[in-house]
Design a protein around this motif. Structure first.
Motif, PDB file in Angstrom:
ATOM      1  N   GLU A 228       0.842  -1.204   0.000  1.00 56.35           N
ATOM      2  CA  GLU A 228       0.000   0.000   0.000  1.00 56.35           C
ATOM      3  C   GLU A 228       0.878   1.256   0.000  1.00 56.35           C
ATOM      4  O   GLU A 228       0.590   2.248  -0.641  1.00 56.35           O
ATOM      5  CB  GLU A 228      -0.880  -0.030   1.241  1.00 56.35           C
ATOM      6  CG  GLU A 228      -1.854   1.120   1.307  1.00 56.35           C
ATOM      7  CD  GLU A 228      -2.720   1.025   2.560  1.00 56.35           C
ATOM      8  OE1 GLU A 228      -2.815  -0.077   3.140  1.00 56.35           O
ATOM      9  OE2 GLU A 228      -3.272   2.062   2.941  1.00 56.35           O
ATOM     10  N   HIS A 229       1.994   1.157   0.737  1.00 58.78           N
ATOM     11  CA  HIS A 229       2.857   2.341   0.854  1.00 58.78           C
ATOM     12  C   HIS A 229       4.110   2.106   0.032  1.00 58.78           C
ATOM     13  O   HIS A 229       4.726   1.047   0.111  1.00 58.78           O
ATOM     14  CB  HIS A 229       3.213   2.576   2.315  1.00 58.78           C
ATOM     15  CG  HIS A 229       1.999   2.724   3.157  1.00 58.78           C
ATOM     16  ND1 HIS A 229       1.319   3.905   3.292  1.00 58.78           N
ATOM     17  CD2 HIS A 229       1.296   1.808   3.860  1.00 58.78           C
ATOM     18  CE1 HIS A 229       0.264   3.728   4.060  1.00 58.78           C
ATOM     19  NE2 HIS A 229       0.229   2.458   4.412  1.00 58.78           N
ATOM     20  N   TRP A 230       4.464   3.067  -0.720  1.00 63.72           N
ATOM     21  CA  TRP A 230       5.664   2.959  -1.568  1.00 63.72           C
ATOM     22  C   TRP A 230       6.084   4.384  -1.836  1.00 63.72           C
ATOM     23  O   TRP A 230       5.349   5.148  -2.450  1.00 63.72           O
ATOM     24  CB  TRP A 230       5.304   2.252  -2.864  1.00 63.72           C
ATOM     25  CG  TRP A 230       6.468   1.996  -3.781  1.00 63.72           C
ATOM     26  CD1 TRP A 230       7.150   0.829  -3.903  1.00 63.72           C
ATOM     27  CD2 TRP A 230       7.073   2.914  -4.692  1.00 63.72           C
ATOM     28  NE1 TRP A 230       8.141   0.970  -4.834  1.00 63.72           N
ATOM     29  CE2 TRP A 230       8.116   2.227  -5.332  1.00 63.72           C
ATOM     30  CE3 TRP A 230       6.842   4.238  -5.030  1.00 63.72           C
ATOM     31  CZ2 TRP A 230       8.940   2.831  -6.290  1.00 63.72           C
ATOM     32  CZ3 TRP A 230       7.648   4.849  -5.977  1.00 63.72           C
ATOM     33  CH2 TRP A 230       8.685   4.133  -6.601  1.00 63.72           C
ATOM     34  N   THR A 231       7.233   4.744  -1.361  1.00 60.75           N
ATOM     35  CA  THR A 231       7.636   6.142  -1.478  1.00 60.75           C
ATOM     36  C   THR A 231       9.119   6.221  -1.798  1.00 60.75           C
ATOM     37  O   THR A 231       9.906   5.452  -1.254  1.00 60.75           O
ATOM     38  CB  THR A 231       7.412   6.892  -0.134  1.00 60.75           C
ATOM     39  OG1 THR A 231       6.218   6.418   0.453  1.00 60.75           O
ATOM     40  CG2 THR A 231       7.313   8.384  -0.344  1.00 60.75           C
ATOM     41  N   SER A 232       9.479   7.146  -2.671  1.00 60.98           N
ATOM     42  CA  SER A 232      10.903   7.409  -2.856  1.00 60.98           C
ATOM     43  C   SER A 232      11.209   8.725  -2.144  1.00 60.98           C
ATOM     44  O   SER A 232      10.374   9.631  -2.116  1.00 60.98           O
ATOM     45  CB  SER A 232      11.266   7.461  -4.326  1.00 60.98           C
ATOM     46  OG  SER A 232      10.268   8.096  -5.057  1.00 60.98           O
ATOM     47  N   PHE A 233      12.398   8.807  -1.580  1.00 62.44           N
ATOM     48  CA  PHE A 233      12.710   9.922  -0.681  1.00 62.44           C
ATOM     49  C   PHE A 233      13.887  10.752  -1.183  1.00 62.44           C
ATOM     50  O   PHE A 233      14.813  10.223  -1.793  1.00 62.44           O
ATOM     51  CB  PHE A 233      13.084   9.383   0.702  1.00 62.44           C
ATOM     52  CG  PHE A 233      11.941   8.700   1.395  1.00 62.44           C
ATOM     53  CD1 PHE A 233      11.017   9.428   2.115  1.00 62.44           C
ATOM     54  CD2 PHE A 233      11.782   7.329   1.286  1.00 62.44           C
ATOM     55  CE1 PHE A 233       9.956   8.807   2.740  1.00 62.44           C
ATOM     56  CE2 PHE A 233      10.722   6.692   1.903  1.00 62.44           C
ATOM     57  CZ  PHE A 233       9.801   7.438   2.632  1.00 62.44           C
ATOM     58  N   TYR A 234      13.815  12.043  -0.842  1.00 57.20           N
ATOM     59  CA  TYR A 234      14.990  12.899  -1.017  1.00 57.20           C
ATOM     60  C   TYR A 234      15.929  12.652   0.162  1.00 57.20           C
ATOM     61  O   TYR A 234      15.472  12.529   1.309  1.00 57.20           O
ATOM     62  CB  TYR A 234      14.588  14.372  -1.053  1.00 57.20           C
ATOM     63  CG  TYR A 234      13.921  14.745  -2.348  1.00 57.20           C
ATOM     64  CD1 TYR A 234      14.681  15.022  -3.484  1.00 57.20           C
ATOM     65  CD2 TYR A 234      12.537  14.825  -2.441  1.00 57.20           C
ATOM     66  CE1 TYR A 234      14.072  15.353  -4.684  1.00 57.20           C
ATOM     67  CE2 TYR A 234      11.923  15.151  -3.631  1.00 57.20           C
ATOM     68  CZ  TYR A 234      12.693  15.416  -4.754  1.00 57.20           C
ATOM     69  OH  TYR A 234      12.099  15.728  -5.937  1.00 57.20           O
ATOM     70  N   PHE A 235      17.222  12.612  -0.143  1.00 58.60           N
ATOM     71  CA  PHE A 235      18.226  12.392   0.903  1.00 58.60           C
ATOM     72  C   PHE A 235      18.027  13.344   2.086  1.00 58.60           C
ATOM     73  O   PHE A 235      18.068  12.934   3.253  1.00 58.60           O
ATOM     74  CB  PHE A 235      19.642  12.570   0.312  1.00 58.60           C
ATOM     75  CG  PHE A 235      20.682  12.750   1.357  1.00 58.60           C
ATOM     76  CD1 PHE A 235      21.156  11.653   2.065  1.00 58.60           C
ATOM     77  CD2 PHE A 235      21.182  14.019   1.678  1.00 58.60           C
ATOM     78  CE1 PHE A 235      22.096  11.811   3.071  1.00 58.60           C
ATOM     79  CE2 PHE A 235      22.114  14.179   2.679  1.00 58.60           C
ATOM     80  CZ  PHE A 235      22.576  13.077   3.372  1.00 58.60           C
TER      81      PHE A 235
END
Ligand SMILES: C[S@@+](CC[C@H](N)C(=O)[O-])C[C@H]1O[C@@H](n2cnc3c(N)ncnc32)[C@H](O)[C@@H]1O
Length: 520
Positions: A228-235
């Motif tokens: 359900e949750h899938w996120t790409s992040f900024y450092f």
């Protein structure tokens, strides 16, 4: 979505086993040292926790390779933990333990860890679960301890993020378990791409990426895309959250990512020369390199090492080695974005010195052959050389093998390695074999695993015939240029040259790392 889940995480199908060398204690310790941070001492034992360890191949292999460490893995999926419990038992790993638990309910006795690692978890779990992870990092990592965190990074994922949304929505409309749904969704995506949906026309990189996804194991795809949750992040956002939890950014893996001149084109170097704030340069580096995935090391109350002498006092128990004796300079390497050329001088001397069993940093620095270079120049050249894969880092000296005498009978002393070889031989993945010398593992290919098995069982006489029989028994084909070889004579001749390659290139490495020994 209907499959059973915990906080939106896929649990109805098991993940795929994988060994990730960046999680090795020696890798984290080296990253700390090259960034002037004191790593945890390991000589008298250490405590290691892996969160979300999946099928545990990294956890158990590292436990086998680091007998002085005490290793604990945590995962909520009982299918995963049951498999790990079996591997621990069969491999005789008295220094490994597996706990079936959600991160929010970790047993109280799991604390004071020198190392905490989590790979393939942070980007795939709910915000509440990330909060649990931050709490664990803050409360259960010992002062001076190191944590490794991997995650999908921005901006590399920016143009691919929409793919994940469509995959998940389509999968939710389908029947079956998560693997079946993932398969259906990928086929639908390929159909949209082939029928020239405008998103794909406007984003050719995304169109090409569909083929990458199509080639991946559907169990991997289910865990990668259907949560359900899938996120790409900024450092910067991740570093900010860890700072609030009391952890500071130390550095990153692979090693070359700690050297901006190895990952950023020269035209951008000015900013990096003039900005001393590492948090700022990391963010710009990700932009210059379009980073998709990060492996970051954080430290709790890290001790800064002001100079090379302090580094040597803090830890001088890693060994640096040139794994390819005879390599000729100049060498040009490309680690993703920039070509870096190494030529002569200090590197020429180091390559010669470090062939053989390897040396500790204090020995390298004291060596008269390097008397014209400063301690700092030498340490930096060795560390950058590791980044450029000229040198490897080991937990102990490599064993010296007399290559002029051919091996005949061999043995593999580790029960764990014997179990992994037998279980993974034709798994279609590399087979990681634990080495206490390296503190990590050497991964060999499928065919080499079959050759090693044959040799261990029957010696080296007529090896190709033995491998042929083993592969026939397991109904394995041998491919050449993507096509199976059907002619028996050609098959035997290919196997004979694969056996020669194993004898000349793979076996010496396994012997040097103590994975295989000669008998008689
Ligand atoms: C993508 S897999 C990665 C597995 C392993 N680290 C690897 O790279 O092979 C993520 C793992 O985290 C576990 N996991 C997810 N949420 C969790 C939670 N809240 N508590 C404990 N484990 C969790 C899953 O069961 C799964 O095994």
């Amino acid at each position: 979505m209907s499959p059973p889940n915990s906080a939106g995480y896929v649990t109805d199908v098991a993940y795929v086993p994988g060994f990730y060398p960046h999680l090795a204690p020696k890798a984290l310790r080296h990253v700390a040292l090259l960034n002037r941070i004191q790593p945890p001492a390991v000589a008298d034992g250490f405590k290691y926790l892996e969160l979300g360890c999946g099928l545990g191949r990294t956890l158990t292999t590292l436990a086998a390779a680091n007998p002085r460490g005490s290793f604990v893995g945590v995962d909520l999926n009982p299918q995963h933990t049951a498999q790990i419990a079996r591997d621990i038992e069969v491999g005789g790993l008295s220094n490994a333990r597996i706990v079936t638990s959600d991160f929010s309910q970790l047993p109280d006795d799991l604390r004071d860890f020198d190392f905490i690692t989590l790979h393939g978890v942070w980007s795939w779990v709910a915000p509440d679960v990330r909060a649990d992870i931050l709490r664990i990092a803050s409360e259960r990592l010992a002062p001076g301890g190191l944590l490794l965190l991997s995650y999908n990074a921005m901006p590399g994922w920016a143009h691919l993020q929409p793919i994940r949304g469509i995959l998940r929505q389509y999968a939710a409309l389908r029947q079956g378990d998560s693997v079946q749904r993932a398969r259906d969704a990928v086929n639908y995506l390929a159909y949209m791409r082939d029928q020239k949906a405008k998103y794909f026309v406007d984003n050719p990189n995304a169109a090409a990426y569909v083929d990458t996804i199509r080639g991946q194991d559907p169990r991997y795809l289910a865990h990668e895309y259907l949560n359900e949750h899938w996120t790409s992040f900024y450092f910067a956002d991740v570093a900010g959250q860890f700072a609030e939890a009391g952890l500071s950014f130390v550095g990153s893996l692979p090693v070359h990512t700690n050297f901006w001149d190895l990952c950023v084109a020269p035209v951008f170097h000015d900013l990096f020369r003039t900005t001393t704030n590492r948090l700022v340069t990391e963010a710009h580096k990700d932009f210059c390199a379009n980073t998709m995935f990060r492996w970051d090391v954080y430290g709790k109350q890290p001790t800064f090492l002001p100079d090379v002498a302090a580094r040597l006092r803090a830890a001088d128990d890693l060994w640096y080695r040139n794994p390819k004796p005879g390599v000729q300079l100049p060498i040009t390497v490309n680690l993703g974005v920039v070509n870096s050329t190494v030529d002569g001088g200090l590197y020429g001397t180091l390559l010669g010195m470090l062939s053989g069993r390897g040396m500790r940093m204090s020995e390298i620095i004291a060596d008269p052959r390097l008397s014209s270079s400063t301690d700092l120049e030498i340490a930096k050249a060795v560390d950058a050389g590791v980044g450029m894969q000229l040198f490897e880092v080991l937990s102990g000296p490599s064993l010296e093998i007399d290559r002029t005498v051919a091996a005949t009978r061999i043995a593999m002393p580790s029960a764990f390695n014997r179990a992994i070889l037998a279980g993974e031989m034709f798994g279609g993945r590399g087979v990681p074999l634990a080495s206490a010398t390296s503190g990590s593992a050497i991964t060999i290919g499928d065919l080499d695993a079959a050759i090693l098995t044959t040799w261990l069982e029957g010696g080296s006489d007529d090896l190709a015939a033995g491998v042929d029989a083993l592969m026939t028994k397991h109904e394995r084909v041998i491919n050449h240029e993507g096509k199976p070889i059907t002619d028996p004579a050609e098959r035997r001749s290919r196997l004979a040259s694969a056996c020669e390659g194993f004898r000349g290139n793979v076996l010496p490495v396994l012997e040097e790392q103590g994975i295989v020994i000669r008998e008689g």
